[in-house]
Design a protein around this motif. Structure first.
Motif: not given
Length: 167
Positions: A125-137
């Motif tokens: 969960l944390s790895d996925s959230v960390e990676a996806a959060a980089r794409t949130v404008t």
């Protein structure tokens, strides 16, 4: 601690879970400069192969260095058998544009296994959230919370927590 996971183990595993990225660091978003993404020159299936290879490399490196089995277990389990959604979506769009049948999501899945501990599930969960959060404008608390809910729901619906004691 509140869910019965071992925080010290999580801290130690955090140092090693992605060691395989050392072999080809430029292919991982956290190591790329703006406008320099080598995946732009590759097919989605080749990109997925490169990304999934960091697990094999990490296991090899960890074994060569004598890391304990519980730490080694986190390396493949933190991805489980999840679909590499970005590359799958890119392949689907390319197939649609070419009038070809869509690819199978199984061609874009990590080899696994699924997490078999709370700690491995937390890493997923944390790895996925960390990676996806980089794409949130323009990240706001609400957008990040929404992202966490989406990622958690997808993992649950995909059966990623079927082998561990996490709901």
């Amino acid at each position: 601690e509140s869910i019965g996971a071992n925080p010290l183990f999580c801290r130690v595993a955090a140092y090693y879970h992605d060691i395989g990225k050392i072999k080809m660091p430029e292919y991982y978003i956290e190591n790329q400069r703006p406008g320099e993404n080598p995946h732009d020159r590759l097919t989605p299936s080749m990109s997925a192969l490169i990304i999934s290879n960091h697990v094999k490399e990490g296991l090899k490196m960890g074994r060569d260095q004598g890391l304990p089995e519980p730490i080694l277990d986190i390396i493949p389990q933190h991805h489980g058998t999840r679909v590499m959604t970005y590359f799958f979506a890119t392949a689907k769009s390319a197939a649609s544009a070419a009038g070809a049948p869509p690819p199978s999501p199984d061609d874009f899945r990590h080899a696994g296994p699924k997490p078999d501990s709370k700690e491995a599930a937390i890493f997923m969960l944390s790895d996925s959230v960390e990676a996806a959060a980089r794409t949130v404008t323009e990240p706001t608390d609400e957008r990040v919370r929404d992202l966490i809910r989406q990622i958690s729901s997808r993992a649950i619906l995909d059966g990623q927590f079927d082998r561990c004691d996490l709901t």
